[in-house]
Design an enzyme around this catalytic site. Structure first.
Site, mmCIF file in Angstrom:
data_model
loop_
_atom_site.group_PDB
_atom_site.id
_atom_site.type_symbol
_atom_site.label_atom_id
_atom_site.label_comp_id
_atom_site.label_asym_id
_atom_site.label_seq_id
_atom_site.Cartn_x
_atom_site.Cartn_y
_atom_site.Cartn_z
ATOM 1 N N TYR A 114 -1.653 -0.905 10.566
ATOM 2 C CA TYR A 114 -1.812 -1.183 9.127
ATOM 3 C C TYR A 114 -0.589 -0.671 8.373
ATOM 4 O O TYR A 114 0.003 -1.383 7.556
ATOM 5 C CB TYR A 114 -3.097 -0.518 8.622
ATOM 6 C CG TYR A 114 -3.389 -0.738 7.152
ATOM 7 C CD1 TYR A 114 -4.091 -1.862 6.729
ATOM 8 C CD2 TYR A 114 -2.982 0.180 6.187
ATOM 9 C CE1 TYR A 114 -4.378 -2.068 5.375
ATOM 10 C CE2 TYR A 114 -3.255 -0.010 4.839
ATOM 11 C CZ TYR A 114 -3.957 -1.136 4.445
ATOM 12 O OH TYR A 114 -4.230 -1.327 3.105
ATOM 13 N N SER B 81 0.871 -1.176 0.000
ATOM 14 C CA SER B 81 0.000 0.000 0.000
ATOM 15 C C SER B 81 0.906 1.223 0.000
ATOM 16 O O SER B 81 2.074 1.125 0.407
ATOM 17 C CB SER B 81 -0.860 0.013 1.277
ATOM 18 O OG SER B 81 -1.479 1.271 1.448
HETATM 19 N N1 LIG Z 1 -8.840 -0.253 -1.130
HETATM 20 C C1 LIG Z 1 -7.789 0.487 -0.890
HETATM 21 O O1 LIG Z 1 -7.866 1.726 -0.885
HETATM 22 C C2 LIG Z 1 -6.464 -0.168 -0.652
HETATM 23 C C3 LIG Z 1 -5.320 0.636 -0.683
HETATM 24 C C4 LIG Z 1 -4.085 0.048 -0.466
HETATM 25 C C5 LIG Z 1 -3.993 -1.304 -0.236
HETATM 26 N N2 LIG Z 1 -5.122 -2.058 -0.191
HETATM 27 C C6 LIG Z 1 -4.963 -3.485 0.067
HETATM 28 O O2 LIG Z 1 -5.561 -4.200 -0.986
HETATM 29 C C7 LIG Z 1 -5.879 -5.510 -0.542
HETATM 30 C C8 LIG Z 1 -7.282 -5.868 -0.998
HETATM 31 O O3 LIG Z 1 -8.193 -5.040 -0.306
HETATM 32 P P1 LIG Z 1 -9.512 -4.444 -0.985
HETATM 33 O O4 LIG Z 1 -9.419 -2.989 -0.880
HETATM 34 O O5 LIG Z 1 -9.761 -5.078 -2.276
HETATM 35 O O6 LIG Z 1 -10.586 -4.896 0.114
HETATM 36 P P2 LIG Z 1 -11.805 -5.942 0.090
HETATM 37 O O7 LIG Z 1 -12.352 -5.947 1.457
HETATM 38 O O8 LIG Z 1 -12.706 -5.645 -1.038
HETATM 39 O O9 LIG Z 1 -11.084 -7.333 -0.210
HETATM 40 C C9 LIG Z 1 -10.269 -7.966 0.741
HETATM 41 C C10 LIG Z 1 -10.510 -9.453 0.651
HETATM 42 O O10 LIG Z 1 -9.600 -10.100 1.567
HETATM 43 C C11 LIG Z 1 -10.314 -11.133 2.195
HETATM 44 N N3 LIG Z 1 -9.714 -11.470 3.481
HETATM 45 C C12 LIG Z 1 -9.586 -10.707 4.584
HETATM 46 N N4 LIG Z 1 -9.012 -11.397 5.581
HETATM 47 C C13 LIG Z 1 -8.764 -12.636 5.085
HETATM 48 C C14 LIG Z 1 -8.172 -13.806 5.625
HETATM 49 N N5 LIG Z 1 -7.749 -13.855 6.898
HETATM 50 N N6 LIG Z 1 -8.066 -14.901 4.847
HETATM 51 C C15 LIG Z 1 -8.511 -14.866 3.562
HETATM 52 N N7 LIG Z 1 -9.081 -13.781 2.998
HETATM 53 C C16 LIG Z 1 -9.202 -12.683 3.760
HETATM 54 C C17 LIG Z 1 -11.721 -10.602 2.381
HETATM 55 O O11 LIG Z 1 -12.636 -11.653 2.576
HETATM 56 C C18 LIG Z 1 -11.916 -9.851 1.065
HETATM 57 O O12 LIG Z 1 -12.509 -10.670 0.088
HETATM 58 C C19 LIG Z 1 -5.667 -5.509 0.968
HETATM 59 O O13 LIG Z 1 -4.419 -6.114 1.265
HETATM 60 C C20 LIG Z 1 -5.615 -4.039 1.302
HETATM 61 O O14 LIG Z 1 -4.869 -3.777 2.467
HETATM 62 C C21 LIG Z 1 -6.350 -1.533 -0.396
#
Ligand SMILES: NC(=O)c1ccc[n+]([C@@H]2O[C@H](COP(=O)([O-])OP(=O)(O)OC[C@H]3O[C@@H](n4cnc5c(N)ncnc54)[C@H](O)[C@@H]3O)[C@@H](O)[C@H]2O)c1
Length: 278
Positions: free
Chosen positions: A154, A141
């Site tokens: 985080y 991130s």
């Molecule tokens: N959305 C943002 O702005 C953003 C920015 C930077 C980084 N990220 C990172 O992107 C990644 C994806 O997040 P997203 O934004 O798509 O969110 P999201 O909530 O849409 O997807 C995250 C997925 O991870 C799964 N998950 C969570 N804990 C889990 C576990 N213990 N075992 C298996 N699956 C698990 C959830 O069920 C979900 O389907 C994450 O690592 C997040 O930190 C997101």
């Protein structure tokens, strides 16, 4: 025309929602077969059913080693090979004043965001090393190097993912296996909206509220991260290794000059810095 991942197989953790789900779609559109490794069974199965025989859903909690191993093994048993693991599962983790965070909440935050990535690498790497090819992509991130985006734990966890990416890239490069991470900015997903499984309406509202704050006058969409992940996973990035690819619309490029310096708003003074005759 055959897709750029025709005949190849990927495991995508967190593939049931948001960035992971968009990446599953991207890989499948490029000819890949994909294992969705996620805890959200209903959403994961629904996506797998929609995409058909190219996708297998494997219920996986990335904090449990046996389940991560089972997800990797299912790529071999269902599709016969493994070419890529995308360690992407995540959540916001523990928030609030540091003194209020319990050790249990600390542990679960680090377990999902850091140990989950480690376990994915641990179980995919032997297969990739043995075949002398493959790619590992992790979701870090911009919070890995820019505080104030997420809660402290985080940010710390994502910094660990960034460093793990670089260290493992050095370890596996000799074997023809590349390791990179993507560093998304603010992306319209249920995680960023603070609501797992958030509807399209919620995400549209998020756009409406936050778009104006961003350099490109909009927050990002999951598909824009999926494109970057696919590039890192594909042969098109064949000499990219140990890299943290920032996809944030310019958010971490810096502060616009005008916002930092009120005197710049006076165009007359700018002329002082122009070479003579211009
Ligand atoms: N959305 C943002 O702005 C953003 C920015 C930077 C980084 N990220 C990172 O992107 C990644 C994806 O997040 P997203 O934004 O798509 O969110 P999201 O909530 O849409 O997807 C995250 C997925 O991870 C799964 N998950 C969570 N804990 C889990 C576990 N213990 N075992 C298996 N699956 C698990 C959830 O069920 C979900 O389907 C994450 O690592 C997040 O930190 C997101």
């Amino acid at each position: 025309m055959a897709g750029r991942y025709q005949g190849r197989v990927a495991v995508i953790t967190g593939g049931a929602s948001g960035i992971g789900a968009a990446t599953v779609r991207k890989f499948v559109s490029e000819g890949a077969r994909v294992v969705i490794a996620d805890m959200q069974e209903e959403m994961g199965k629904k996506l797998a059913a929609e995409l058909g025989a190219a996708v297998h859903f494997q219920r996986t909690d990335v904090t449990h080693e046996a389940q991560v191993k089972a997800a990797v093994d299912s790529a071999i048993s269902k599709f016969g090979r493994l070419d890529c693991i995308y360690n992407n599962a995540g959540f916001g983790g523990a928030a609030g004043p540091v003194e209020s965070i319990s050790i249990q909440d600390y542990d679960i935050t680090m377990d999902v965001l850091v140990k989950g990535v480690f376990l994915g690498i641990k179980h995919a790497a032997p297969i990739l090393k043995a075949q002398g090819s493959g790619t590992i992509v992790n979701t870090a991130s911009i919070a890995a190097f820019y505080s104030g985006i997420g809660p402290a734990l985080y940010n710390a966890a994502k910094a660990a993912v960034l460093q793990m990416t670089k260290s493992m890239a050095l370890e596996f490069g000799y074997f023809g296996v590349r390791v990179n991470c993507v560093c998304p900015g603010i992306i319209a997903t249920p995680l960023a909206a603070g609501r797992p499984g958030a509807s399209k309406e919620v995400l549209d509202k998020m756009h409406a509220e936050l778009d104006g704050e961003e350099v490109l006058r909009r927050i990002g969409n999951p598909e824009e991260i999926a494109d970057a992940v696919f590039w890192l996973a594909s042969d098109e990035s064949s000499y990219v290794n140990g890299h943290a690819l920032v996809v944030d619309g310019g958010r971490t490029a810096g502060l616009p000059y005008q916002k930092q310096t009120s005197w710049l708003k006076k165009p007359r003074e700018l002329r002082l810095y122009r070479p003579e005759g211009r």
